[in-house]
Design a protein around this motif. Structure first.
Motif, PDB file in Angstrom:
ATOM      1  N   CYS A  51       0.908  -1.169  -0.014  1.00  0.00           N
ATOM      2  CA  CYS A  51      -0.042   0.013  -0.316  1.00  0.00           C
ATOM      3  C   CYS A  51       0.892   1.316  -0.052  1.00  0.00           C
ATOM      4  CB  CYS A  51      -0.856  -0.147   1.258  1.00  0.00           C
ATOM      5  SG  CYS A  51      -1.777  -1.522   1.372  1.00  0.00           S
ATOM      6  N   ARG A  52       0.355   2.313  -0.702  1.00  0.00           N
ATOM      7  CA  ARG A  52       1.044   3.513  -0.725  1.00  0.00           C
ATOM      8  C   ARG A  52       0.925   4.380   0.746  1.00  0.00           C
ATOM      9  NH1 ARG A  52      -1.970   7.594  -4.951  1.00  0.00           N
ATOM     10  NH2 ARG A  52      -4.145   6.973  -4.461  1.00  0.00           N
ATOM     11  N   ASP A  53      -0.198   3.971   1.443  1.00  0.00           N
ATOM     12  CA  ASP A  53      -0.390   4.718   2.902  1.00  0.00           C
ATOM     13  C   ASP A  53      -0.233   3.475   3.918  1.00  0.00           C
ATOM     14  OD1 ASP A  53      -1.489   5.756   5.055  1.00  0.00           O
ATOM     15  OD2 ASP A  53      -2.822   7.228   3.868  1.00  0.00           O
ATOM     16  N   ALA A 180      -7.536   8.000 -20.783  1.00  0.00           N
ATOM     17  CA  ALA A 180      -6.301   7.714 -20.078  1.00  0.00           C
ATOM     18  C   ALA A 180      -6.363   6.463 -19.470  1.00  0.00           C
ATOM     19  CB  ALA A 180      -5.585   8.999 -19.527  1.00  0.00           C
ATOM     20  N   TYR A 181      -7.495   6.242 -18.704  1.00  0.00           N
ATOM     21  CA  TYR A 181      -7.693   5.221 -18.112  1.00  0.00           C
ATOM     22  C   TYR A 181      -8.059   3.893 -18.989  1.00  0.00           C
ATOM     23  CZ  TYR A 181     -10.248   1.775 -14.679  1.00  0.00           C
ATOM     24  OH  TYR A 181     -10.619   0.904 -14.100  1.00  0.00           O
ATOM     25  N   CYS A 182      -8.682   4.104 -19.668  1.00  0.00           N
ATOM     26  CA  CYS A 182      -8.996   3.062 -20.856  1.00  0.00           C
ATOM     27  C   CYS A 182      -7.561   2.570 -21.485  1.00  0.00           C
ATOM     28  CB  CYS A 182      -9.795   3.384 -21.787  1.00  0.00           C
ATOM     29  SG  CYS A 182     -11.284   3.934 -21.155  1.00  0.00           S
ATOM     30  N   ASN A 215     -18.695  -1.064  -6.564  1.00  0.00           N
ATOM     31  CA  ASN A 215     -18.840  -0.075  -5.720  1.00  0.00           C
ATOM     32  C   ASN A 215     -17.400   0.262  -4.652  1.00  0.00           C
ATOM     33  OD1 ASN A 215     -19.847   2.384  -4.389  1.00  0.00           O
ATOM     34  ND2 ASN A 215     -21.862   1.100  -3.400  1.00  0.00           N
ATOM     35  N   SER A 216     -16.581   1.263  -5.310  1.00  0.00           N
ATOM     36  CA  SER A 216     -15.371   1.373  -4.510  1.00  0.00           C
ATOM     37  C   SER A 216     -14.916   2.808  -4.594  1.00  0.00           C
ATOM     38  CB  SER A 216     -14.183   0.501  -5.173  1.00  0.00           C
ATOM     39  OG  SER A 216     -13.896   0.963  -6.394  1.00  0.00           O
ATOM     40  N   GLU A 217     -13.673   2.968  -4.005  1.00  0.00           N
ATOM     41  CA  GLU A 217     -13.313   4.396  -4.172  1.00  0.00           C
ATOM     42  C   GLU A 217     -12.689   4.924  -5.506  1.00  0.00           C
ATOM     43  OE1 GLU A 217     -10.589   5.301  -0.754  1.00  0.00           O
ATOM     44  OE2 GLU A 217     -11.993   4.092   0.490  1.00  0.00           O
TER      45      GLU A 217
HETATM   46  N1  LIG Z   1     -14.672  -0.421  -9.222  1.00  0.00           N
HETATM   47  C1  LIG Z   1     -14.723  -0.785 -10.599  1.00  0.00           C
HETATM   48  O1  LIG Z   1     -15.991  -0.630 -10.927  1.00  0.00           O
HETATM   49  C2  LIG Z   1     -13.621  -1.407 -11.330  1.00  0.00           C
HETATM   50  C3  LIG Z   1     -12.411  -1.302 -11.006  1.00  0.00           C
HETATM   51  N2  LIG Z   1     -11.563  -1.967 -11.596  1.00  0.00           N
HETATM   52  C4  LIG Z   1     -10.067  -2.160 -11.200  1.00  0.00           C
HETATM   53  O2  LIG Z   1      -9.940  -2.700 -10.182  1.00  0.00           O
HETATM   54  C5  LIG Z   1      -8.736  -2.330  -9.441  1.00  0.00           C
HETATM   55  C6  LIG Z   1      -9.115  -2.052  -7.920  1.00  0.00           C
HETATM   56  O3  LIG Z   1      -9.904  -0.700  -7.856  1.00  0.00           O
HETATM   57  P1  LIG Z   1     -11.032  -0.511  -6.903  1.00  0.00           P
HETATM   58  O4  LIG Z   1     -10.997  -1.311  -5.716  1.00  0.00           O
HETATM   59  O5  LIG Z   1     -12.263  -0.313  -7.540  1.00  0.00           O
HETATM   60  O6  LIG Z   1     -10.456   1.136  -6.342  1.00  0.00           O
HETATM   61  P2  LIG Z   1     -10.153   1.658  -5.157  1.00  0.00           P
HETATM   62  O7  LIG Z   1      -9.917   3.154  -5.369  1.00  0.00           O
HETATM   63  O8  LIG Z   1     -11.106   1.427  -4.131  1.00  0.00           O
HETATM   64  O9  LIG Z   1      -8.610   0.938  -4.715  1.00  0.00           O
HETATM   65  C7  LIG Z   1      -7.367   1.423  -5.401  1.00  0.00           C
HETATM   66  C8  LIG Z   1      -6.448   1.110  -4.825  1.00  0.00           C
HETATM   67  O10 LIG Z   1      -5.441   1.265  -5.504  1.00  0.00           O
HETATM   68  C9  LIG Z   1      -4.169   1.846  -4.541  1.00  0.00           C
HETATM   69  N3  LIG Z   1      -3.486   3.016  -5.121  1.00  0.00           N
HETATM   70  C10 LIG Z   1      -3.900   3.979  -6.085  1.00  0.00           C
HETATM   71  N4  LIG Z   1      -2.588   4.712  -6.390  1.00  0.00           N
HETATM   72  C11 LIG Z   1      -1.770   3.918  -5.952  1.00  0.00           C
HETATM   73  C12 LIG Z   1      -0.409   4.048  -6.003  1.00  0.00           C
HETATM   74  N5  LIG Z   1       0.426   5.102  -6.526  1.00  0.00           N
HETATM   75  N6  LIG Z   1       0.541   3.243  -5.367  1.00  0.00           N
HETATM   76  C13 LIG Z   1      -0.087   2.232  -4.698  1.00  0.00           C
HETATM   77  N7  LIG Z   1      -1.313   2.255  -4.589  1.00  0.00           N
HETATM   78  C14 LIG Z   1      -2.184   2.922  -5.218  1.00  0.00           C
HETATM   79  C15 LIG Z   1      -5.406   2.738  -3.788  1.00  0.00           C
HETATM   80  O11 LIG Z   1      -4.571   3.193  -2.450  1.00  0.00           O
HETATM   81  P3  LIG Z   1      -4.990   4.581  -1.682  1.00  0.00           P
HETATM   82  O12 LIG Z   1      -6.469   4.047  -0.872  1.00  0.00           O
HETATM   83  O13 LIG Z   1      -4.034   4.913  -1.028  1.00  0.00           O
HETATM   84  O14 LIG Z   1      -5.486   5.809  -2.628  1.00  0.00           O
HETATM   85  C16 LIG Z   1      -6.293   1.739  -3.093  1.00  0.00           C
HETATM   86  O15 LIG Z   1      -5.746   0.868  -2.335  1.00  0.00           O
HETATM   87  C17 LIG Z   1      -8.027  -1.199 -10.235  1.00  0.00           C
HETATM   88  O16 LIG Z   1      -7.140  -1.470 -11.111  1.00  0.00           O
HETATM   89  C18 LIG Z   1      -9.409  -0.870 -11.227  1.00  0.00           C
HETATM   90  O17 LIG Z   1      -8.820   0.112 -12.251  1.00  0.00           O
HETATM   91  C19 LIG Z   1     -11.873  -2.413 -13.042  1.00  0.00           C
HETATM   92  C20 LIG Z   1     -13.032  -2.335 -13.515  1.00  0.00           C
HETATM   93  C21 LIG Z   1     -14.360  -1.799 -12.697  1.00  0.00           C
END
Ligand SMILES: NC(=O)C1=CN([C@@H]2O[C@H](COP(=O)(O)OP(=O)(O)OC[C@H]3O[C@@H](n4cnc5c(N)ncnc54)[C@H](OP(=O)(O)O)[C@@H]3O)[C@@H](O)[C@H]2O)C=CC1
Ligand SMILES: CC1=C(/C=C/C(C)=C/C=C/C(C)=C/C=O)C(C)(C)CCC1
Length: 297
Positions: A51-53, A180-182, A215-217
């Motif tokens: 994790c970054r945090d 950019a995400y895509c 449903n996430s952040e």
């Molecule tokens: N939710 C959705 O509908 C979908 C999600 N996805 C993919 O699923 C994966 C997980 O996403 P999801 O759980 O939904 O999203 P969240 O935003 O809930 O979680 C993302 C995680 O990535 C971490 N993160 C972001 N930037 C960095 C970094 N620079 N270094 C280390 N960790 C980092 C975040 O840390 P922090 O909390 O510190 O920011 C968090 O722990 C992603 O790859 C996303 O693209 C794909 C399709 C649909």
């Protein structure tokens, strides 16, 4: 309820237990990564939350330890937006651990305003693709030594709108946060396929995953997406449901013959024509090595 059932299907029904196995999950402090790490810990693996945090990570590690009774849930600092942090994480991990059986490249950012990583890469490409590319490269020997082992790359259905613009990889000529995400999620699939080709016969296999709409952040940078996610929260997956396909690819027995395939709802899924293009995959591999200072073979 019928719509919900349709949008939220796919359950990892494997009964595999993981005592003695070591797993790394990136972005494990929230969302899909947290639920993936929890289930791996529930099955007895030693799980590293990368994790970054660190503070957020420690809170989640305590929660998982309490819920699963597995004390081997460890937090390590990993900022995928900084190659120094990635190299430090890998160096410490390799010194600390004899094995690595499961690497889940899960962390991701979506629709952030134009920004760059510490090394000057556009943030989506830098974190979602290049960061995980470097991490996997640094951990590959350990994965090979621990075979059978697996790498799961969390991509997205959004890859269908992605293109690899080699002349604008860092978004300097034009930039759209959604696209950019895509592009970065397309890169995840191309990386998976090229990695699978290169790892043939090594005992390490790799898979890409669309977790569903969850449903996430992830929507934190877009007020509109936040509102949509809130409005339709009943219809979209919970993070636990979103973790099922990653878990399926990480632990299901006999999946080796599907090395390099893309999965959604715990089944093989179709990918775009771009994502099946071997020439683009090879070129992206070479360009990624070049950008990261990895010697090309
Ligand atoms: N939710 C959705 O509908 C979908 C999600 N996805 C993919 O699923 C994966 C997980 O996403 P999801 O759980 O939904 O999203 P969240 O935003 O809930 O979680 C993302 C995680 O990535 C971490 N993160 C972001 N930037 C960095 C970094 N620079 N270094 C280390 N960790 C980092 C975040 O840390 P922090 O909390 O510190 O920011 C968090 O722990 C992603 O790859 C996303 O693209 C794909 C399709 C649909
Ligand atoms: C159109 C529409 C929906 C679909 C949204 C989709 C398909 C989102 C995909 C998001 C991705 C792929 C994000 C991350 O990678 C909802 C919200 C289900 C509800 C009703 C309207």
């Amino acid at each position: 309820p019928k719509i919900r059932k349709m949008l939220c299907s796919g359950v990892c029904t494997s009964t595999v237990q993981l005592p003695g196995k070591v797993a790394v999950v990136t972005g494990a402090n929230t969302g899909i990564g947290k639920e993936t790490a929890k289930e791996l810990a529930q099955r007895g693996a030693r799980v590293y939350l990368a994790c970054r945090d660190i503070q957020k990570g420690e809170l989640v590690a305590r929660e998982i330890q309490t819920m699963t009774g597995n004390q081997q849930v460890l937090v390590r600092k990993l900022d995928l937006a900084d190659t120094k942090s990635i190299r430090a994480f890998a160096k410490d991990f390799l010194a600390e651990e004899k094995h690595l059986h499961i690497l889940i490249n899960n962390a991701g950012v979506m629709m952030c305003p134009y920004s760059k990583t510490a090394d000057g890469f556009e943030m989506h490409m830098g974190v979602n693709h290049l960061g995980h590319f470097l991490l996997t490269h640094l951990l590959l020997e350990k994965l090979k030594e621990s075979a059978p082992s697996r790498v799961v790359n969390v991509s997205s259905l959004a890859h269908h709108l992605g293109r690899i613009h080699f002349h604008n990889l860092q978004g300097e000529k034009f930039y759209n946060a959604g696209l950019a995400y895509c592009h970065s999620k397309l890169a995840n699939i191309l990386f998976t396929q090229e990695l699978a080709r290169r790892l043939k016969g090594s005992g390490v296999t790799t898979y890409s995953v669309h977790p569903g709409t969850v449903n996430s952040e992830l929507v934190r940078h877009s007020p509109f997406m936040k509102w949509m996610w809130w409005l339709f929260s009943f219809f979209i997956k919970t993070p636990k449901q979103g973790a099922q396909t990653s878990l399926y690819c990480a632990i299901t027995e006999g999946l080796e013959i599907l090395n390099g395939h893309h999965f959604s709802d715990c089944s093989v899924a179709w990918v775009s024509a771009q994502a099946r293009n071997e020439t683009i995959a090879r070129r992206l591999w070479d360009v990624s090595c070049d950008l990261l200072g990895i010697p090309m073979d």
